[in-house]
Design a protein around this motif. Structure first.
Motif, PDB file in Angstrom:
ATOM      1  N   ASN A  21      -4.762   4.075   0.415  1.00  0.00           N
ATOM      2  CA  ASN A  21      -5.821   3.599   1.309  1.00  0.00           C
ATOM      3  C   ASN A  21      -6.078   2.112   1.169  1.00  0.00           C
ATOM      4  O   ASN A  21      -6.776   1.513   2.001  1.00  0.00           O
ATOM      5  CB  ASN A  21      -7.114   4.380   1.052  1.00  0.00           C
ATOM      6  CG  ASN A  21      -7.037   5.787   1.615  1.00  0.00           C
ATOM      7  OD1 ASN A  21      -6.678   5.967   2.775  1.00  0.00           O
ATOM      8  ND2 ASN A  21      -7.351   6.787   0.794  1.00  0.00           N
ATOM      9  N   ASP A  22      -5.527   1.518   0.128  1.00  0.00           N
ATOM     10  CA  ASP A  22      -5.684   0.071  -0.070  1.00  0.00           C
ATOM     11  C   ASP A  22      -4.413  -0.428  -0.749  1.00  0.00           C
ATOM     12  O   ASP A  22      -3.529   0.366  -1.099  1.00  0.00           O
ATOM     13  CB  ASP A  22      -6.919  -0.210  -0.927  1.00  0.00           C
ATOM     14  CG  ASP A  22      -7.452  -1.624  -0.704  1.00  0.00           C
ATOM     15  OD1 ASP A  22      -6.741  -2.416  -0.045  1.00  0.00           O
ATOM     16  OD2 ASP A  22      -8.550  -1.918  -1.196  1.00  0.00           O
TER      17      ASP A  22
ATOM     18  N   ASP B  81       0.831  -1.204   0.000  1.00  0.00           N
ATOM     19  CA  ASP B  81       0.000   0.000   0.000  1.00  0.00           C
ATOM     20  C   ASP B  81       0.865   1.253   0.000  1.00  0.00           C
ATOM     21  O   ASP B  81       0.441   2.321   0.437  1.00  0.00           O
ATOM     22  CB  ASP B  81      -0.951   0.009   1.208  1.00  0.00           C
ATOM     23  CG  ASP B  81      -0.196  -0.016   2.534  1.00  0.00           C
ATOM     24  OD1 ASP B  81       1.058  -0.068   2.516  1.00  0.00           O
ATOM     25  OD2 ASP B  81      -0.854   0.012   3.588  1.00  0.00           O
TER      26      ASP B  81
ATOM     27  N   LYS C 245      -3.850   8.161   0.124  1.00  0.00           N
ATOM     28  CA  LYS C 245      -4.129   8.599   1.491  1.00  0.00           C
ATOM     29  C   LYS C 245      -3.363   9.873   1.824  1.00  0.00           C
ATOM     30  O   LYS C 245      -3.924  10.852   2.315  1.00  0.00           O
ATOM     31  CB  LYS C 245      -3.761   7.475   2.460  1.00  0.00           C
ATOM     32  CG  LYS C 245      -3.978   7.804   3.930  1.00  0.00           C
ATOM     33  CD  LYS C 245      -3.587   6.601   4.788  1.00  0.00           C
ATOM     34  CE  LYS C 245      -3.832   6.871   6.262  1.00  0.00           C
ATOM     35  NZ  LYS C 245      -3.430   5.696   7.097  1.00  0.00           N
TER      36      LYS C 245
ATOM     37  N   PRO D  43      -6.185   1.997  -5.941  1.00  0.00           N
ATOM     38  CA  PRO D  43      -6.437   2.534  -4.597  1.00  0.00           C
ATOM     39  C   PRO D  43      -6.315   4.058  -4.607  1.00  0.00           C
ATOM     40  O   PRO D  43      -5.577   4.634  -5.401  1.00  0.00           O
ATOM     41  CB  PRO D  43      -5.325   1.915  -3.745  1.00  0.00           C
ATOM     42  CG  PRO D  43      -4.808   0.761  -4.542  1.00  0.00           C
ATOM     43  CD  PRO D  43      -5.009   1.112  -5.981  1.00  0.00           C
ATOM     44  N   THR D  44      -7.057   4.689  -3.739  1.00  0.00           N
ATOM     45  CA  THR D  44      -6.934   6.142  -3.613  1.00  0.00           C
ATOM     46  C   THR D  44      -5.710   6.491  -2.770  1.00  0.00           C
ATOM     47  O   THR D  44      -5.230   5.680  -1.967  1.00  0.00           O
ATOM     48  CB  THR D  44      -8.193   6.731  -2.963  1.00  0.00           C
ATOM     49  OG1 THR D  44      -8.412   6.097  -1.706  1.00  0.00           O
ATOM     50  CG2 THR D  44      -9.404   6.546  -3.864  1.00  0.00           C
TER      51      THR D  44
ATOM     52  N   GLN E 101       1.357   7.121   0.295  1.00  0.00           N
ATOM     53  CA  GLN E 101       0.647   6.079   1.028  1.00  0.00           C
ATOM     54  C   GLN E 101      -0.770   5.944   0.471  1.00  0.00           C
ATOM     55  O   GLN E 101      -1.436   6.943   0.182  1.00  0.00           O
ATOM     56  CB  GLN E 101       0.599   6.409   2.524  1.00  0.00           C
ATOM     57  CG  GLN E 101       1.942   6.239   3.221  1.00  0.00           C
ATOM     58  CD  GLN E 101       1.837   6.412   4.719  1.00  0.00           C
ATOM     59  OE1 GLN E 101       1.099   7.270   5.199  1.00  0.00           O
ATOM     60  NE2 GLN E 101       2.579   5.609   5.465  1.00  0.00           N
TER      61      GLN E 101
END
Length: 959
Positions: A161-162, A116, A145, A142-143, A159
């Protein structure tokens, strides 16, 4: 990358100042930008542009942790495939006087381990928009973070979110702004003057870790990818990159009319080999081979690129045959840059050079300048296959890249200039040169563990003589005992098997072993078993041959036998040594030394081992054989092969320094030189006598040493006086031209009045008529230095004026170096201050100029005071990570030989521990070790040397 310490393989830029040792070799200067604009190295966008600076989360402020972003190595989770990079360099400053570039980059990468976290290198870049991540498969990405710049380890940290999914490909898009600084690293600017007008260009130097200063990228050599480069640039400029330009169109961006040049996709390659350049340069080309040489317009108009163009095609064809592999690219561009940190850089398809390493003008360029151009071009072209097509996995194996290119550069240059017999010069320029460093207890092995070379400054530190010259020397030895056909066969197999991929050095051993197994080559054991001893342990052996008992032995050669070797070796500092040797009756079969073994010799024969210096070791003999060899030198020196005359002198002087043989025996090897007319033995002797100048030019021994040198060199001076028709003609032979320089340089510096009068007269003629230089190009460096040393402020100021007005870099280099030869302290102090002003001394030349001043016995204490007073500023301005710093420290301190100087050096180390030494960290320890050795040597040898000089032909001191 070419050796940064190139001047000439054979002749120094300037002569010895009266009372000084030979001037230090030119050192590469890799400068990094001095001031961070903000905590994240932010450069604010130019007012009026459409870019905006995004806010990034601050980097964690806690102590270093085990987090991935605190490691200097990328995790093994992502692999890049393709980059699309667009850059727009501004060649005019903004309203704050800052030069910038803007750009955007998309990198497509594949996830190979679930994560991630995205770590991608970015240094001194400021994001102007939030990064975006897109999935190229069916599953959404993934979005993000959060993201931030991790300044210490030079990452953009993202970083998620998934987690990214294994096997899926993603595209990361970034927009950024950076400073187009004059720091000679990454994407930088260079300035020059043409027709009285200041011109600017944008260029690159990515090796080893500066591609990340141009755009966010996975900046490790194993992270190979394809690159699509687009450059936006002013209408009057031309854009170049690794690939061919496939389209140039007019565009308008933010109301500015520009050209947009798009380049074909590169082959799969490492980031450090990228290059892109925007300039007003022009070119000449060989259309049939798609070879072009670019330079300033006036340099091209003057024909200064013709020589490089003429030899590039033949060299490429030579390497195609040598590697049994076609040139991997559709074009070959070479460009001469006014500001460049090294000799040259092997960017794939767009090789960059210092002007002095590519441009040749017979009106001002010496024989040595021409040779330098040939060998550097050969070195860089060799990399097109070995290094670029097949690339080392990590920088701990840099020696394989650079050592190989440093070996075969002689082969390529020989193919272009077969009358030079240039292949022999590797003995002086590489083997003997690196012996001096590898004989220290603070040396290091060719190959280190990957984990020991991780930080940028550690990577820069391996760009040293060990990697280049020892690498070349051991590969030459390997090629010799395998035979060249077997070596080339294995090399071709290696290149074809690993093309567009990465390797470790043992992969080469494997393919050479296959070639050995397919032939009748007789080896005592496997290539790996033989060669790992030369690669994985530092140093080299001295082989001792006792002709009375017929036994051989070996031991680790140390210049200071009392030094403490703390580096462990799995091989206990023993080597498998190939012994080529001859008796006075002729060459004998190859002999392998593995331990103390019997060795059949006839007692009355003289023998010489390490025939033609093909092995990487020194040789000592029993005293009876030494006496036979000394007698042969005096009576019939030509019966000993040329390279072994070179070797006998170098081995004897270094064995004496190691207290293995008497110092007077070493001095006796020079007595025959009054009858020697070959260049290489003279060069070997003068290189070794340089140490005596360093140790004695501040003592009473100096006068006797000068008198002896004058006695030995005067016949050589007279020889060339007659050969050249009283100095009017140029000698025909390549080496004769070099030895003529030796004759004049040493005759003048040792006080031969006829020489000083001759040289000062030539220089005065030039002063009287500045528009006509009467001095032959081969002799200019020595004449300038000698005349400036013998003269005063008038001569210095004249040379300074000619330097400032010089339009040809090679001529400017000679004048810049010669200005360090003055014996007037205030002039040298002023010159030291000039090195801090890039408007007076280019950044690329600053450290070398300081080193040259320190080579002058008058300038050495001034340079040492200057360095100590300005270390923090110099370290910051000129880049602690650059590989020039080791040479700067070594060059300043090489004359140190007293307890007081040792204490000063240790105090310098302690006082600047917080500032640091970057790539000069090891050099500090080497300098302390060398100073201790010098002190011991002087205490043990000063009286004996003085007595020998007094007794030899009843020499009286000069003065």
């Amino acid at each position: 990358m070419a050796k940064g310490f190139y001047i000439s393989k054979t002749v120094g830029v300037v002569g010895i100042v009266v009372g000084a040792a030979a001037v230090a070799t030119i050192i590469a200067l890799s400068v990094v930008y001095s001031q961070e604009k903000a905590k994240n190295n932010e450069v604010k966008p130019t007012e009026g542009t459409t870019t905006t600076t995004t806010t990034t989360t601050a980097a964690p402020t806690t102590a270093p942790s085990n987090e991935p972003w605190d490691s200097y190595r990328l995790p093994d989770t992502l692999l890049p495939d393709t980059y699309d990079v667009t850059l727009w360099p501004r060649l005019k400053p903004d309203n704050r006087g800052i030069y910038i570039f803007t750009g955007n980059s998309s990198v497509v990468f594949r996830c190979v381990k679930e994560t991630d976290l995205i770590l991608i290198h970015s240094n001194k870049l400021n994001l102007t928009a939030a990064p975006t991540l897109t999935a190229l498969g069916s599953t959404p990405a993934p979005t993000i973070k959060t993201h931030w710049m991790q300044v210490t380890t030079q990452y953009l940290v993202i970083q998620l979110n998934d987690k990214l999914k294994v096997g899926e490909s993603y595209e990361l898009f970034t927009k950024f702004l950076g400073e187009l600084a004059d720091d000679l690293g990454g994407f930088y600017r260079s300035v020059y003057t043409e027709n009285g007008q200041e011109k600017m260009l944008a260029t690159t130097q990515m090796q080893p870790t500066d591609a990340r200063k141009a755009f966010p990228c996975f900046d490790e050599p194993a992270m190979k990818a394809y690159f699509n480069i687009t450059l936006l640039h002013d209408p009057e400029t031309t854009a170049l990159s690794n690939g061919r330009d496939i389209e140039t169109v007019d565009v308008t961006v933010d109301g500015t009319t520009l050209k947009k040049t798009t380049f074909e996709q590169t082959r799969k390659m490492s980031t450090y080999l990228l290059a892109f350049i925007v300039s007003e340069f022009e070119s000449i080309n060989a259309i049939a081979d798609d070879i072009r040489v670019f330079a300033r317009k006036d340099a091209i108009a003057a024909g200064q690129g013709e020589y490089a163009l003429n030899i590039t095609g033949p060299m490429l064809k030579f390497f195609e045959e040598y590697y049994n592999s076609s040139y991997p690219l559709p074009k070959s561009d070479q460009i001469a840059l006014p500001d460049f940190n090294a000799g040259a850089m092997e960017n794939w398809g767009l090789i960059t050079y210092r002007e002095t390493a590519l441009l040749y003008d017979p009106a001002v360029s010496s024989n040595g300048n021409k040779e330098r151009i040939a060998t550097i071009i050969s070195h860089e072209l060799a990399h097109m296959w070995f290094g670029n097509l097949v690339t080392i996995r990590w920088w701990n194996d840099l020696w394989l890249n650079e050592g190989f290119a440093s070996y075969v550069e002689y082969l390529g240059a020989d193919s272009a200039e077969p009358t030079w017999n240039i292949k022999d010069l590797i003995v002086l320029a590489d083997v003997h040169r690196v012996f001096a460093i590898d004989a220290l207890a603070s040396s290091h092995p060719l190959s280190s563990k990957e984990e020991d070379v991780v930080r940028p400054e550690q990577i820069s530190e391996v760009f040293d003589a060990i990697s280049y010259s020892k690498g070349a020397s051991v590969l030459r030895m390997l090629s010799d005992f395998l035979t060249e056909p077997v070596f080339v066969r294995g090399l071709s197999s290696y290149l074809n098997h690993f093309q567009f991929s990465n390797t470790v050095y043992t992969d080469l051993w494997d393919h050479l072993q296959i070639a050995v197994d397919q032939t009748s080559t007789d080896l005592p054991m496997s290539i790996s078993a033989i060669m790992d001893r030369w690669v994985l342990q530092m140093g080299f052996p001295v082989v001792t041959i006792n002709t009375a008992t017929g036994h051989l032995s070996q031991e680790h050669f140390l210049l200071d036998p009392e030094s403490n070797v703390t580096t462990p070796s799995q091989f206990n500092y023993e080597w498998i040594v190939p012994i080529r040797w001859m008796k006075n009756t002729g060459e004998q079969p190859l002999y392998w030394l593995q331990a103390k073994q019997a060795f059949r010799v006839t007692g009355n024969d003289w023998i010489v081992a390490n025939l033609n210096v093909l092995g990487y070791y020194r040789v000592n003999y029993d005293m009876d054989n030494w006496e036979r060899l000394l007698s042969t030198l005096q009576t019939s020196h030509e019966s000993i092969p040329l390279l072994n005359r070179v070797q006998l002198i170098d081995d004897a002087f270094n064995l004496a320094r190691a207290k293995i043989i008497p110092t007077t025996l070493a001095l006796r090897t020079t007595q025959y030189l009054s009858t020697e007319r070959e260049y290489m033995p003279w060069k070997s002797a003068l290189d070794n006598l340089d140490y005596y100048y360093l140790m004695f030019d501040r003592s009473e021994v100096y006068g006797y040493l000068q008198a002896y040198i004058r006695q030995q060199v005067e016949p050589l001076f007279d020889h060339f006086k007659k050969l050249t028709g009283n100095w009017t003609d140029v000698p025909e032979g390549h080496y004769d031209q070099y030895n003529q320089v030796n004759a004049i340089r040493m005759a003048c510096s040792s006080g031969l009045e006829e020489c000083t009068t001759l040289v000062s007269g030539w220089f005065q003629q030039w002063i009287d008529n500045p528009s006509v230089n009467p001095i032959q190009p081969n002799l200019r460096a020595t004449v300038y230095c000698t005349a400036i040393a013998a003269g005063g402020a008038k001569e210095w100021d004249f040379a300074w004026g000619m330097f400032q007005n010089a339009t040809i870099a090679i001529e400017a280099d000679k004048l810049r170096a010669a200005l360090t030869c003055t014996t007037i302290p205030w002039l040298l102090n002023r010159y030291l201050e000039f090195t801090l002003d890039p408007n007076l001394i280019r950044r690329q030349d600053a450290t070398n100029t300081i080193i040259s001043i320190a080579s002058n016995v008058v300038g050495q204490p001034l340079a040492w005071d200057f360095i100590r007073a300005n270390w923090a500023y110099i370290f910051t301005q000129y880049g602690g990570g650059s590989f020039s710093f080791s040479n700067l420290i070594n060059g300043i301190t090489k004359r140190f030989s007293t307890e007081f100087e040792l204490k000063q050096l240790e105090q310098f180390r302690d006082d600047n521990s917080e500032v640091g030494f970057g790539s000069g960290t090891l050099a500090i320890q080497q300098s302390i070790e060398r100073t201790n050795a010098n002190m011991k040597w002087l205490a043990q040898n000063k009286a004996a040397v003085m007595e020998w000089l007094i007794n030899t032909n009843q020499i009286k001191p000069l003065g």
